[in-house]
Design a protein around this motif. Structure first.
Motif, short mmCIF file in Angstrom:
data_model
loop_
_atom_site.label_atom_id
_atom_site.label_comp_id
_atom_site.label_asym_id
_atom_site.label_seq_id
_atom_site.Cartn_x
_atom_site.Cartn_y
_atom_site.Cartn_z
N THR A 127 0.85 -1.19 0.00
CA THR A 127 0.00 0.00 0.00
C THR A 127 0.88 1.24 0.00
O THR A 127 1.86 1.32 0.75
CB THR A 127 -0.92 0.02 1.23
N ILE A 128 0.55 2.19 -0.86
CA ILE A 128 1.28 3.45 -0.89
C ILE A 128 0.30 4.60 -0.68
O ILE A 128 -0.87 4.50 -1.06
CB ILE A 128 2.07 3.63 -2.21
N VAL A 129 0.78 5.68 -0.06
CA VAL A 129 -0.04 6.86 0.19
C VAL A 129 0.61 8.04 -0.53
O VAL A 129 1.73 8.46 -0.17
CB VAL A 129 -0.17 7.14 1.69
N LEU A 130 -0.07 8.58 -1.52
CA LEU A 130 0.40 9.76 -2.23
C LEU A 130 -0.03 10.98 -1.43
O LEU A 130 -1.21 11.14 -1.11
CB LEU A 130 -0.19 9.81 -3.65
N GLN A 131 0.91 11.87 -1.11
CA GLN A 131 0.66 12.93 -0.15
C GLN A 131 0.54 14.31 -0.80
O GLN A 131 1.28 14.63 -1.74
CB GLN A 131 1.77 12.94 0.90
N GLU A 132 -0.41 15.10 -0.27
CA GLU A 132 -0.62 16.50 -0.68
C GLU A 132 -0.63 16.63 -2.20
O GLU A 132 0.15 17.35 -2.79
CB GLU A 132 0.44 17.40 -0.06
N LEU A 133 -1.54 15.93 -2.81
CA LEU A 133 -1.58 15.85 -4.27
C LEU A 133 -1.94 17.18 -4.91
O LEU A 133 -2.77 17.94 -4.40
CB LEU A 133 -2.59 14.79 -4.71
N GLN A 134 -1.33 17.44 -6.05
CA GLN A 134 -1.61 18.60 -6.88
C GLN A 134 -2.21 18.12 -8.21
O GLN A 134 -2.13 16.94 -8.55
CB GLN A 134 -0.32 19.39 -7.13
#
Length: 311
Positions: A137-144
């Motif tokens: 599992t990966i968490v992409l942070q503060e996406l733009q």
């Protein structure tokens, strides 16, 4: 006398009398052997193909049991991507690897993550801020907005299995801003002043639709567009000029929305009621009402003190 001619072809009885002869196909032994060999070869090839297909269909060692990628997410939020797999009982994980891929809306496919048996999981690029959790599992942070694209999970041992999903990062930016101004009378049928209506949204993504309506009816507008910038944001403006007669006393509505059904959000709407008898139009935020109330409050509370001091 010459003896009668004897025909060697077989005969069979004819109900109406007379004799009829059966046609005899004359095929040599060599031709018959070649034909049989050809038929045997074709049957063997078909059997081999069927066997291969059955083996391939029944030899899948992997299945992805959980795959989660959100279809849309608001700018600045985190997105958790999950990919869990299962192998057949008795199979080994030797040689197994798991990868996450990202294909931007405009760009080439990039690898984000990789885990191989016997090695620690690792991020394979640094354009997107990412946290690695258990079970791939990966968490992409503060996406733009420039993180919008297709995300794919790949699991492989001998055979390979993949799943993918589009993710859209959206932003309402400033939201729809409505500006109304009075302009000199233009080339129309009346001699009244014209009303310039401008609906603008800055820092929005993806490219939205802006609509302007007066008294519940959508009007034609001229749209200008800036962007996208490096982070994927747009600035959109819709303008229209109407006669004061067509606007006075009516509700003017500016709405921002996205045509993509995967983007779910609250309504982005600004409305005003234009009143030519007042100094400004009445917004939903009631700014104009407060401005008009200031002179009255001054008269009520300040005037008595002025009278006392003047005595």
């Amino acid at each position: 006398m010459r003896p009668p001619r004897v025909d060697s072809r077989p005969i069979y009885s004819n109900p109406k009398g007379g004799r009829r002869f059966a046609a005899v196909s004359r095929i040599s032994r060599a031709s018959l052997k070649t034909l049989c060999w050809t038929c045997g070869t074709i049957c063997a090839m078909l059997w081999t193909c069927c066997l291969i297909l059955c083996l391939v269909a029944g030899s899948s060692q992997l299945s992805i049991t959980e795959f989660v990628v959100p279809s849309s997410i608001e700018v600045g939020q985190n997105a958790e991507l999950r990919c869990r797999y299962e192998i057949l009982p008795g199979e080994t994980e030797k040689g197994l690897f798991v990868k996450w891929w990202w294909t931007p809306a405009k760009g080439e496919r990039k690898q984000l993550y990789q885990r191989m048996i016997g090695h620690p999981a690792q991020s394979t690029q640094h354009k997107l801020e990412m946290e690695i959790k258990e079970n791939d599992t990966i968490v992409l942070q503060e996406l733009q907005p420039n993180a919008t694209g297709t995300y794919e999970c790949e699991v492989s041992i001998i055979d390979e299995i993949r799943k993918h999903q589009d993710l859209i990062v959206y932003s309402q930016g400033t939201g729809p801003q409505l500006n109304i101004s009075v302009e000199p009378d233009g080339p129309d049928e009346d001699d009244q002043e014209d009303i310039q209506i401008e609906c603008e949204a800055e820092g929005v993504a993806p490219l939205p639709d802006l609509t302007v309506s007066v008294n519940g009816k959508e009007i034609n507008t001229t749209e200008t567009l800036e962007g996208p910038d490096d982070e994927g944001f747009y600035t959109v403006t819709s303008n229209s000029t109407l006669s004061k007669f067509d606007v006075d006393g009516f509700e003017i509505r500016c709405e921002l929305f996205y045509a993509n059904p995967n983007i779910t959000h609250a309504e982005f709407i600004t409305t005003e009621i234009y009143d030519s008898t007042a100094d400004c139009s009445y917004q939903v935020r009631s700014t104009c009402v407060l401005l008009l109330a200031v002179p009255m409050l001054t008269q009520l509370f300040v005037s008595p003190y002025i009278s006392i001091f003047s005595m």
